[in-house]
Design an enzyme around this catalytic site. Structure first.
Site, PDB file in Angstrom:
ATOM      1  N   CYS A   1     -18.418   8.703  -4.365  1.00  0.00           N
ATOM      2  CA  CYS A   1     -17.330   9.680  -4.161  1.00  0.00           C
ATOM      3  C   CYS A   1     -17.566  10.980  -4.927  1.00  0.00           C
ATOM      4  O   CYS A   1     -17.072  12.037  -4.547  1.00  0.00           O
ATOM      5  CB  CYS A   1     -15.994   9.087  -4.583  1.00  0.00           C
ATOM      6  SG  CYS A   1     -15.597   7.602  -3.669  1.00  0.00           S
TER       7      CYS A   1
ATOM      8  N   HIS B   1     -10.947  14.986  -4.569  1.00  0.00           N
ATOM      9  CA  HIS B   1     -11.544  13.995  -3.666  1.00  0.00           C
ATOM     10  C   HIS B   1     -10.422  13.274  -2.938  1.00  0.00           C
ATOM     11  O   HIS B   1      -9.422  12.885  -3.552  1.00  0.00           O
ATOM     12  CB  HIS B   1     -12.388  13.013  -4.484  1.00  0.00           C
ATOM     13  CG  HIS B   1     -12.765  11.781  -3.727  1.00  0.00           C
ATOM     14  ND1 HIS B   1     -13.395  11.833  -2.505  1.00  0.00           N
ATOM     15  CD2 HIS B   1     -12.590  10.464  -4.001  1.00  0.00           C
ATOM     16  CE1 HIS B   1     -13.595  10.598  -2.071  1.00  0.00           C
ATOM     17  NE2 HIS B   1     -13.112   9.754  -2.961  1.00  0.00           N
TER      18      HIS B   1
ATOM     19  N   ASN C   1     -10.841   8.485   3.830  1.00  0.00           N
ATOM     20  CA  ASN C   1     -11.721   8.735   2.679  1.00  0.00           C
ATOM     21  C   ASN C   1     -13.176   8.714   3.152  1.00  0.00           C
ATOM     22  O   ASN C   1     -13.720   7.652   3.437  1.00  0.00           O
ATOM     23  CB  ASN C   1     -11.473   7.650   1.624  1.00  0.00           C
ATOM     24  CG  ASN C   1     -12.367   7.788   0.399  1.00  0.00           C
ATOM     25  OD1 ASN C   1     -13.353   8.513   0.412  1.00  0.00           O
ATOM     26  ND2 ASN C   1     -12.028   7.077  -0.662  1.00  0.00           N
TER      27      ASN C   1
HETATM   28  O1  UT7 Z   1     -12.815   6.873  -3.104  1.00  0.00           O
HETATM   29  C1  UT7 Z   1     -12.516   6.530  -4.417  1.00  0.00           C
HETATM   30  C2  UT7 Z   1     -12.205   5.142  -4.581  1.00  0.00           C
HETATM   31  N1  UT7 Z   1     -11.060   4.616  -3.898  1.00  0.00           N
HETATM   32  C3  UT7 Z   1      -9.813   4.789  -4.331  1.00  0.00           C
HETATM   33  O2  UT7 Z   1      -9.553   5.606  -5.166  1.00  0.00           O
HETATM   34  C4  UT7 Z   1      -8.770   3.883  -3.774  1.00  0.00           C
HETATM   35  C5  UT7 Z   1      -7.849   3.440  -4.883  1.00  0.00           C
HETATM   36  N2  UT7 Z   1      -6.897   2.405  -4.501  1.00  0.00           N
HETATM   37  C6  UT7 Z   1      -5.949   2.552  -3.547  1.00  0.00           C
HETATM   38  O3  UT7 Z   1      -5.901   3.553  -2.875  1.00  0.00           O
HETATM   39  C7  UT7 Z   1      -4.926   1.465  -3.396  1.00  0.00           C
HETATM   40  O4  UT7 Z   1      -5.088   0.521  -4.422  1.00  0.00           O
HETATM   41  C8  UT7 Z   1      -4.969   0.738  -2.011  1.00  0.00           C
HETATM   42  C9  UT7 Z   1      -4.462   1.689  -0.926  1.00  0.00           C
HETATM   43  C10 UT7 Z   1      -6.360   0.243  -1.709  1.00  0.00           C
HETATM   44  C11 UT7 Z   1      -4.043  -0.468  -2.030  1.00  0.00           C
HETATM   45  O5  UT7 Z   1      -2.728  -0.063  -2.359  1.00  0.00           O
HETATM   46  P1  UT7 Z   1      -1.902  -0.843  -3.460  1.00  0.00           P
HETATM   47  O6  UT7 Z   1      -0.586  -0.216  -3.494  1.00  0.00           O
HETATM   48  O7  UT7 Z   1      -2.705  -0.872  -4.721  1.00  0.00           O
HETATM   49  O8  UT7 Z   1      -1.767  -2.273  -2.815  1.00  0.00           O
HETATM   50  P2  UT7 Z   1      -2.300  -3.689  -3.367  1.00  0.00           P
HETATM   51  O9  UT7 Z   1      -3.782  -3.760  -3.310  1.00  0.00           O
HETATM   52  O10 UT7 Z   1      -1.613  -4.027  -4.653  1.00  0.00           O
HETATM   53  O11 UT7 Z   1      -1.706  -4.638  -2.279  1.00  0.00           O
HETATM   54  C12 UT7 Z   1      -0.288  -4.823  -2.119  1.00  0.00           C
HETATM   55  C13 UT7 Z   1      -0.099  -5.751  -0.950  1.00  0.00           C
HETATM   56  C14 UT7 Z   1      -0.941  -7.020  -1.054  1.00  0.00           C
HETATM   57  O12 UT7 Z   1      -0.192  -8.091  -0.513  1.00  0.00           O
HETATM   58  P3  UT7 Z   1       0.574  -9.108  -1.504  1.00  0.00           P
HETATM   59  O13 UT7 Z   1      -0.492  -9.726  -2.355  1.00  0.00           O
HETATM   60  O14 UT7 Z   1       1.538  -8.260  -2.290  1.00  0.00           O
HETATM   61  O15 UT7 Z   1       1.235 -10.057  -0.559  1.00  0.00           O
HETATM   62  C15 UT7 Z   1      -2.094  -6.739  -0.140  1.00  0.00           C
HETATM   63  O16 UT7 Z   1      -2.670  -7.913   0.407  1.00  0.00           O
HETATM   64  O17 UT7 Z   1      -0.493  -5.104   0.266  1.00  0.00           O
HETATM   65  C16 UT7 Z   1      -1.431  -5.920   0.937  1.00  0.00           C
HETATM   66  N3  UT7 Z   1      -2.353  -5.058   1.676  1.00  0.00           N
HETATM   67  C17 UT7 Z   1      -2.077  -4.613   2.905  1.00  0.00           C
HETATM   68  N4  UT7 Z   1      -1.043  -4.808   3.719  1.00  0.00           N
HETATM   69  C18 UT7 Z   1      -1.063  -4.226   4.905  1.00  0.00           C
HETATM   70  C19 UT7 Z   1      -3.542  -4.550   1.261  1.00  0.00           C
HETATM   71  N5  UT7 Z   1      -4.059  -3.779   2.229  1.00  0.00           N
HETATM   72  C20 UT7 Z   1      -3.179  -3.800   3.259  1.00  0.00           C
HETATM   73  C21 UT7 Z   1      -3.143  -3.200   4.525  1.00  0.00           C
HETATM   74  N6  UT7 Z   1      -2.070  -3.448   5.313  1.00  0.00           N
HETATM   75  N7  UT7 Z   1      -4.133  -2.413   4.974  1.00  0.00           N
END
Ligand code: UT7
Length: 331
Positions: A113, A258, A288
């Protein structure tokens, strides 16, 4: 004193648009979840056979046209990608050949990134020391082929996407213009928080049927951990680079962060106390695209007339490595 100026910018994305609803049809996700958690509405993914080098070529032609120059005027190519078309060689040589640029040096920068910011710093050093005059910096990624397009891969598949941006750089003796400062960092303790495990030369063979069955060739991310570090390191780095360049945040015309997640950009903006008009986001339309997000956004800003000569611009990136960094530029 010679500084490095931007002579032209360009970008290119595949024409295949993948919407949140398209993804909802093949995995357990929803437009509402993706929009709320990431800000992304749609992204561009390559079609079968469309390569990162081909995207970089289109972006480079656009940047060369904007600079009013051609491949014959280039002295070097710096190509940022974490997704080269092949394990070896890197993509720089494919771009050199497809551009018809002559036997100029072409190197790949693999800092994910942060790739564009790091690539810019290499090109800037080459130009300021007089080693090369006109340097093409291209950043291109094809992430879609590393996505597990099923519910198991939904935390990355809805975010990562394909695209390319390019800039033509050259020397200027106008002391008021050009790249002013960099702030670059790494912390390898977190290398496996966002990574692609295989193929890898530590394995023999470099990828096995068992590894493929386990999905270890897909991009894997601990999203929460990456998020937590990104929102701290990016503002810290912007402050550091502006201080090095001799400007305060009030002097900043535009920050291009980014594009990893709209919520990250918003938290960076809040941390720095910047107004909406000081921060550019386009993740809604592109997702991204790793190293390509900043040069795609930069090209959009340039073409929309958002930068005038003398404006102070900063760009900042954080991602896999962890690697992060910023650049300060007087346009
Ligand atoms: O390019 C540089 C590097 N990348 C980044 O900077 C990305 C950084 N991280 C993020 O953007 C976020 O952490 C994500 C968008 C990837 C995830 O968002 P979050 O608010 O941190 O969600 P989470 O991983 O804590 O997941 C919350 C819930 C989980 O379900 P449970 O365990 O609460 O039942 C996940 O399984 O959301 C679920 N989940 C989804 N649900 C629907 C994860 N991905 C999805 C999805 N659709 N696509």
């Amino acid at each position: 004193m010679t500084r490095t100026a931007f002579l032209g910018t360009g970008h290119a994305v595949p024409d295949r648009v993948v919407t949140n609803d398209d993804l909802s049809r093949v995995m357990d996700t929803s437009d509402e979840w993706i929009t709320t958690r990431t800000g992304i509405r749609e992204r561009h993914w390559v079609r079968e056979g469309e390569t990162g080098a081909a995207l970089a070529l289109r972006a480079s032609h656009a940047a060369l046209a904007a600079a009013g120059t051609g491949p014959d005027d280039l002295d070097a190519i710096v190509y940022a990608t974490s997704t080269p078309d092949h394990f070896a060689p890197g993509n720089g040589v494919y771009l050199q050949h497809q551009l018809g640029a002559g036997s100029i040096p072409a190197i790949d920068i693999r800092t994910q990134c942060s790739g564009f910011v790091y690539a810019l710093s290499v090109a800037d050093a080459w130009i300021r020391t007089g080693q090369y005059r006109h340097v093409l910096v291209a950043a291109a990624e094809v992430q879609s082929t590393a996505m597990d397009v099923s519910t198991a891969g939904r935390n990355t598949a809805v975010i990562f996407a394909d695209g390319a941006g390019a800039v033509v750089l050259g020397p200027t003796d106008d002391a008021g213009r050009g790249i002013l400062a960099f702030d670059l960092h790494s912390d390898g303790r977190y290398a496996e928080k966002l990574w692609v495990d295989v193929p890898g030369s530590m394995y023999h063979p470099r990828v096995s049927p068992e590894q493929l069955a386990e999905g270890r060739h897909f991009l894997q991310m601990d999203g929460k951990e990456v998020f937590r570090h990104a929102v701290e390191r990016m503002p810290e780095s912007v402050r550091a680079v502006l201080q090095r360049a001799g400007f305060g945040l009030d002097a900043l015309k535009l920050l291009i962060p980014h594009q990893a997640n709209l919520r990250i950009s918003e938290m960076v903006q809040r941390n720095l106390g910047l107004r909406d008009d000081q921060v550019y986001n386009n993740i809604m339309c592109y997702g991204n695209t790793t190293a390509a997000t900043i040069p795609i956004a930069l090209d959009e800003c340039v073409r929309a007339g958002r930068l005038a000569p003398g404006d102070v611009l900063a760009m900042t990136a954080f991602g896999s490595g962890f690697l992060w960094g910023s650049a300060a530029i007087r346009w």
